[in-house]
Write a protein that holds these residues in place. Structure first.
Motif, PDB file in Angstrom:
ATOM      1  N   LEU A 124     -12.111 -36.773  -8.797  1.00 15.55           N
ATOM      2  CA  LEU A 124     -11.234 -35.912  -7.693  1.00 15.55           C
ATOM      3  C   LEU A 124     -11.213 -34.547  -8.458  1.00 15.55           C
ATOM      4  O   LEU A 124     -10.874 -34.221  -9.461  1.00 15.55           O
ATOM      5  CB  LEU A 124      -9.476 -36.606  -7.766  1.00 15.55           C
ATOM      6  N   ALA A 125     -11.304 -33.626  -7.395  1.00 13.31           N
ATOM      7  CA  ALA A 125     -11.317 -32.188  -7.665  1.00 13.31           C
ATOM      8  C   ALA A 125     -10.846 -31.524  -6.325  1.00 13.31           C
ATOM      9  O   ALA A 125     -11.372 -31.712  -5.090  1.00 13.31           O
ATOM     10  CB  ALA A 125     -12.746 -31.681  -7.881  1.00 13.31           C
ATOM     11  N   PHE A 126      -9.978 -30.492  -6.521  1.00 13.36           N
ATOM     12  CA  PHE A 126      -9.431 -29.931  -5.518  1.00 13.36           C
ATOM     13  C   PHE A 126     -10.060 -28.577  -5.224  1.00 13.36           C
ATOM     14  O   PHE A 126     -10.612 -27.801  -5.982  1.00 13.36           O
ATOM     15  CB  PHE A 126      -7.881 -29.610  -5.669  1.00 13.36           C
ATOM     16  N   THR A 127     -10.428 -28.194  -3.971  1.00 16.09           N
ATOM     17  CA  THR A 127     -11.161 -27.009  -3.690  1.00 16.09           C
ATOM     18  C   THR A 127      -9.902 -26.172  -3.187  1.00 16.09           C
ATOM     19  O   THR A 127     -10.176 -24.798  -3.027  1.00 16.09           O
ATOM     20  CB  THR A 127     -12.230 -27.367  -2.510  1.00 16.09           C
ATOM     21  N   LYS A 128      -8.798 -26.487  -2.576  1.00 16.88           N
ATOM     22  CA  LYS A 128      -7.907 -25.659  -1.921  1.00 16.88           C
ATOM     23  C   LYS A 128      -6.672 -26.611  -2.246  1.00 16.88           C
ATOM     24  O   LYS A 128      -6.503 -27.553  -1.748  1.00 16.88           O
ATOM     25  CB  LYS A 128      -8.119 -25.247  -0.730  1.00 16.88           C
ATOM     26  N   LYS A 129      -5.590 -25.996  -2.685  1.00 18.21           N
ATOM     27  CA  LYS A 129      -4.218 -26.640  -2.942  1.00 18.21           C
ATOM     28  C   LYS A 129      -2.978 -25.803  -3.349  1.00 18.21           C
ATOM     29  O   LYS A 129      -3.517 -24.768  -3.818  1.00 18.21           O
ATOM     30  CB  LYS A 129      -4.406 -27.517  -4.008  1.00 18.21           C
ATOM     31  N   PRO A 130      -2.043 -25.953  -2.758  1.00 15.95           N
ATOM     32  CA  PRO A 130      -0.688 -25.319  -3.344  1.00 15.95           C
ATOM     33  C   PRO A 130      -0.404 -25.687  -4.547  1.00 15.95           C
ATOM     34  O   PRO A 130      -0.891 -26.941  -5.264  1.00 15.95           O
ATOM     35  CB  PRO A 130       0.260 -25.548  -2.310  1.00 15.95           C
ATOM     36  N   ASP A 131       0.360 -24.845  -5.321  1.00 13.78           N
ATOM     37  CA  ASP A 131       0.925 -25.298  -6.600  1.00 13.78           C
ATOM     38  C   ASP A 131       1.752 -26.735  -6.389  1.00 13.78           C
ATOM     39  O   ASP A 131       1.809 -27.566  -7.361  1.00 13.78           O
ATOM     40  CB  ASP A 131       1.513 -24.335  -7.126  1.00 13.78           C
ATOM     41  N   LYS A 132       2.499 -26.714  -5.350  1.00 15.94           N
ATOM     42  CA  LYS A 132       3.601 -27.717  -5.070  1.00 15.94           C
ATOM     43  C   LYS A 132       3.628 -28.229  -3.594  1.00 15.94           C
ATOM     44  O   LYS A 132       3.274 -27.342  -2.779  1.00 15.94           O
ATOM     45  CB  LYS A 132       5.059 -27.432  -5.540  1.00 15.94           C
ATOM     46  N   LEU A 133       3.603 -29.516  -3.435  1.00 14.15           N
ATOM     47  CA  LEU A 133       3.458 -30.098  -2.143  1.00 14.15           C
ATOM     48  C   LEU A 133       4.768 -29.625  -1.222  1.00 14.15           C
ATOM     49  O   LEU A 133       5.843 -29.599  -1.883  1.00 14.15           O
ATOM     50  CB  LEU A 133       3.065 -31.306  -1.853  1.00 14.15           C
ATOM     51  N   SER A 134       4.472 -29.294   0.001  1.00 14.17           N
ATOM     52  CA  SER A 134       5.833 -29.061   0.756  1.00 14.17           C
ATOM     53  C   SER A 134       5.420 -29.591   2.185  1.00 14.17           C
ATOM     54  O   SER A 134       4.099 -29.800   2.608  1.00 14.17           O
ATOM     55  CB  SER A 134       6.225 -27.935   0.745  1.00 14.17           C
ATOM     56  N   LEU A 135       6.246 -29.631   3.029  1.00 18.15           N
ATOM     57  CA  LEU A 135       5.881 -29.902   4.371  1.00 18.15           C
ATOM     58  C   LEU A 135       4.916 -28.727   5.049  1.00 18.15           C
ATOM     59  O   LEU A 135       5.150 -27.780   5.018  1.00 18.15           O
ATOM     60  CB  LEU A 135       7.433 -29.981   5.274  1.00 18.15           C
ATOM     61  N   GLY A 136       3.832 -29.546   5.398  1.00 20.55           N
ATOM     62  CA  GLY A 136       2.640 -28.805   6.137  1.00 20.55           C
ATOM     63  C   GLY A 136       1.868 -28.132   5.075  1.00 20.55           C
ATOM     64  O   GLY A 136       0.794 -27.507   5.558  1.00 20.55           O
ATOM     65  N   LEU A 196       5.459 -35.735  -8.862  1.00 24.97           N
ATOM     66  CA  LEU A 196       4.575 -36.059  -7.931  1.00 24.97           C
ATOM     67  C   LEU A 196       4.135 -34.939  -6.738  1.00 24.97           C
ATOM     68  O   LEU A 196       3.028 -35.129  -6.560  1.00 24.97           O
ATOM     69  CB  LEU A 196       5.009 -37.333  -6.946  1.00 24.97           C
ATOM     70  N   ILE A 197       4.907 -34.018  -6.699  1.00 21.06           N
ATOM     71  CA  ILE A 197       4.812 -32.729  -5.720  1.00 21.06           C
ATOM     72  C   ILE A 197       3.961 -31.665  -6.462  1.00 21.06           C
ATOM     73  O   ILE A 197       3.578 -30.970  -5.758  1.00 21.06           O
ATOM     74  CB  ILE A 197       5.742 -32.310  -4.833  1.00 21.06           C
ATOM     75  N   ASP A 198       3.944 -31.641  -7.962  1.00 24.53           N
ATOM     76  CA  ASP A 198       3.129 -30.802  -8.572  1.00 24.53           C
ATOM     77  C   ASP A 198       1.857 -31.097  -8.599  1.00 24.53           C
ATOM     78  O   ASP A 198       1.335 -32.329  -9.038  1.00 24.53           O
ATOM     79  CB  ASP A 198       3.559 -30.789 -10.142  1.00 24.53           C
ATOM     80  N   THR A 199       0.798 -30.456  -7.773  1.00 25.56           N
ATOM     81  CA  THR A 199      -0.481 -30.783  -7.556  1.00 25.56           C
ATOM     82  C   THR A 199      -1.406 -30.998  -8.876  1.00 25.56           C
ATOM     83  O   THR A 199      -2.283 -31.728  -8.734  1.00 25.56           O
ATOM     84  CB  THR A 199      -1.366 -29.993  -6.471  1.00 25.56           C
ATOM     85  N   ASP A 200      -1.097 -30.372 -10.144  1.00 24.71           N
ATOM     86  CA  ASP A 200      -1.730 -30.467 -11.335  1.00 24.71           C
ATOM     87  C   ASP A 200      -1.481 -31.787 -11.691  1.00 24.71           C
ATOM     88  O   ASP A 200      -2.334 -32.513 -12.156  1.00 24.71           O
ATOM     89  CB  ASP A 200      -1.412 -29.326 -12.277  1.00 24.71           C
ATOM     90  N   ASN A 201      -0.412 -32.459 -11.506  1.00 24.88           N
ATOM     91  CA  ASN A 201      -0.128 -33.622 -11.890  1.00 24.88           C
ATOM     92  C   ASN A 201      -0.752 -34.933 -11.350  1.00 24.88           C
ATOM     93  O   ASN A 201      -1.002 -35.970 -11.653  1.00 24.88           O
ATOM     94  CB  ASN A 201       1.461 -34.016 -11.899  1.00 24.88           C
ATOM     95  N   ILE A 202      -1.258 -34.734  -9.944  1.00 23.72           N
ATOM     96  CA  ILE A 202      -2.118 -35.498  -9.353  1.00 23.72           C
ATOM     97  C   ILE A 202      -3.199 -35.812  -9.986  1.00 23.72           C
ATOM     98  O   ILE A 202      -3.726 -37.128 -10.029  1.00 23.72           O
ATOM     99  CB  ILE A 202      -2.331 -35.003  -7.719  1.00 23.72           C
TER     100      ILE A 202
END
Length: 148
Positions: free
Chosen positions: A37-49, A21-27
């Motif tokens: 849904l399309a990301f314009t800016k994202k990290p590879d994995k979610l984390s605090l902040g 779930l924290i892997d943004t490609d899996n979202i």
């Protein structure tokens, strides 16, 4: 503030589903395709902040939004909050609860306020609840296919 809650039972471990779930490609893999849904800016994995900037098809046009991860406790839960977007407010808690041998329950809890102004007359709490119900139905079926 309105709420929406739903859950799905999966055959996996808390650690495995949390990492998924924290892997943004899996979202994108589990999101309904008609949302666009399309990301314009994202990290590879979610984390605090972590901050996610995205576009989504909603309310008859492409909407832009920004969410921030405001709580993060691996492998139990993480919470994202709308910083900017089409709703007055939106918070999504993703909770993972062990529920047996190699079984977990993923609980999604939303707190939200519909948009204001003229859009608020069309996009009501009831309409949003229907949209959330449809979206999570797709999401949960996608997760069941990945974690049978």
């Amino acid at each position: 503030m309105a709420t929406f809650e739903t859950s799905v039972q999966l055959t996996t471990t808390p650690e495995e589903i949390f990492e998924f779930l924290i892997d943004t490609d899996n979202i994108l893999k589990i999101s309904p395709p008609d949302t666009g849904l399309a990301f314009t800016k994202k990290p590879d994995k979610l984390s605090l902040g972590a901050v996610l900037e995205f576009q989504i098809q909603g309310f008859g046009k492409v909407q832009e939004g920004t969410h921030e991860i405001i709580a993060f406790e691996k492998p139990d839960f993480f919470t994202e909050k709308q910083i900017s977007g089409p709703l007055k407010s939106y918070t999504h808690e993703h909770r993972i609860v062990p529920s047996g041998d190699n079984q977990v329950t993923v609980i999604d809890r939303l707190e939200f306020e519909p948009p204001g102004g003229l859009l608020g007359f069309l996009v009501t709490e009831s309409k949003l609840l229907d949209l959330f119900d449809e979206g999570f139905y797709h999401r949960h079926n996608a997760l069941k296919a990945i974690f049978p």
